[in-house]
Design an enzyme around this catalytic site. Structure first.
Site, PDB file in Angstrom:
ATOM      1  N   HIS A   4       0.794  -1.003  -0.014  1.00 63.50           N
ATOM      2  CA  HIS A   4      -0.035  -0.089  -0.098  1.00 63.50           C
ATOM      3  C   HIS A   4       0.699   1.305  -0.112  1.00 63.50           C
ATOM      4  O   HIS A   4       2.070   1.130   0.161  1.00 63.50           O
ATOM      5  CB  HIS A   4      -1.024   0.009   1.061  1.00 63.50           C
ATOM      6  CG  HIS A   4      -0.237  -0.248   2.499  1.00 63.50           C
ATOM      7  ND1 HIS A   4       0.553   0.781   3.095  1.00 63.50           N
ATOM      8  CD2 HIS A   4      -0.628  -1.034   3.536  1.00 63.50           C
ATOM      9  CE1 HIS A   4       1.015   0.148   4.222  1.00 63.50           C
ATOM     10  NE2 HIS A   4       0.370  -0.827   4.572  1.00 63.50           N
TER      11      HIS A   4
HETATM   12  P1  TYD Z   1      -2.106  -3.821   7.445  1.00 62.92           P
HETATM   13  O1  TYD Z   1      -2.181  -2.349   6.899  1.00 62.92           O
HETATM   14  O2  TYD Z   1      -2.771  -4.827   6.506  1.00 62.92           O
HETATM   15  O3  TYD Z   1      -0.561  -4.254   7.880  1.00 62.92           O
HETATM   16  P2  TYD Z   1       0.558  -4.088   7.053  1.00 62.92           P
HETATM   17  O4  TYD Z   1       0.903  -2.904   6.582  1.00 62.92           O
HETATM   18  O5  TYD Z   1       1.602  -4.635   7.948  1.00 62.92           O
HETATM   19  O6  TYD Z   1       0.314  -5.053   5.773  1.00 62.92           O
HETATM   20  O7  TYD Z   1      -3.022  -3.784   8.948  1.00 62.92           O
HETATM   21  C1  TYD Z   1      -3.437  -5.153   9.396  1.00 62.92           C
HETATM   22  C2  TYD Z   1      -4.670  -4.896  10.209  1.00 62.92           C
HETATM   23  O8  TYD Z   1      -4.293  -3.882  11.286  1.00 62.92           O
HETATM   24  C3  TYD Z   1      -5.737  -4.114   9.156  1.00 62.92           C
HETATM   25  O9  TYD Z   1      -7.130  -4.590   9.753  1.00 62.92           O
HETATM   26  C4  TYD Z   1      -5.775  -2.761   9.875  1.00 62.92           C
HETATM   27  C5  TYD Z   1      -5.092  -2.651  11.334  1.00 62.92           C
HETATM   28  N1  TYD Z   1      -4.493  -1.644  11.788  1.00 62.92           N
HETATM   29  C6  TYD Z   1      -4.879  -0.800  12.637  1.00 62.92           C
HETATM   30  O10 TYD Z   1      -6.013  -0.722  12.940  1.00 62.92           O
HETATM   31  N2  TYD Z   1      -3.884   0.446  13.141  1.00 62.92           N
HETATM   32  C7  TYD Z   1      -2.613   0.410  12.391  1.00 62.92           C
HETATM   33  O11 TYD Z   1      -2.009   1.417  12.840  1.00 62.92           O
HETATM   34  C8  TYD Z   1      -2.171  -0.435  11.460  1.00 62.92           C
HETATM   35  C9  TYD Z   1      -0.882  -0.345  10.657  1.00 62.92           C
HETATM   36  C10 TYD Z   1      -3.201  -1.590  10.992  1.00 62.92           C
END
Ligand code: TYD
Length: 150
Positions: free
Chosen positions: A53
């Site tokens: 992302h």
């Molecule tokens: P995600 O963005 O998919 O993680 P990565 O960037 O490591 O691939 O996040 C995983 C889950 O956690 C998703 O349901 C969103 C949640 N999340 C939060 O609630 N707060 C946060 O600060 C982050 C980074 C993720």
């Protein structure tokens, strides 16, 4: 300056002595923004790709406080770089509006992420073509007429 040029490794001072190591990171001092959020990622298998992302507003610093991982950064304009993390006193600074993949996690990887914003799902761009469209609309010339997609 392009977003790729803003990506850089940060080398934090190690305050080690005979008792071990201590690294301090202060928002606005060692980290180039005020820290509003911290999270950490561990237990990801070596075949997992996380991230995938871009963020419209948020800047990040990633520190592998244990183990190793890799970060691939793309600017959406055809440039990409791969950085290896794995030194607890080093971090990578990622500005807003770069695409990032985190992968190649060692079993013992603990990836600490410092962020400049509170979590807001709406500022994440999770579709790569949406990212390209936002960052480089001039690259979205499609069709024989050379017309632009929005
Ligand atoms: P995600 O963005 O998919 O993680 P990565 O960037 O490591 O691939 O996040 C995983 C889950 O956690 C998703 O349901 C969103 C949640 N999340 C939060 O609630 N707060 C946060 O600060 C982050 C980074 C993720």
């Amino acid at each position: 300056m392009g977003n790729m040029e803003k990506v850089r490794m940060l080398d934090f001072q190690q305050r080690g002595d005979e008792r071990g190591h201590l690294v301090v990171v202060e928002g606005g001092v060692d980290i180039p923004f005020e820290i509003r959020r911290a999270f950490y990622i561990y237990g990801s298998g070596s075949d997992v790709v996380r991230g995938q992302h871009a963020n419209r507003r948020t800047e990040f610093v990633l520190i592998n406080v244990a183990g190793t991982s890799k970060v691939k950064v793309k600017d959406g304009e055809g440039n990409e770089e791969i950085y290896c993390l794995g030194r607890p006193h080093m971090g990578i600074y990622l500005p807003a509006m770069v695409w990032k993949d985190m992968y190649g996690f060692s079993r013992d990887s603990v990836l600490l992420v410092l962020a400049s914003t509170h979590y807001d799902a709406d500022e994440y761009i999770r579709d790569y073509s949406d990212f390209v469209r936002e960052v480089a609309p001039h690259m979205e010339v499609v069709g024989k007429s050379g017309g632009r997609r929005a």
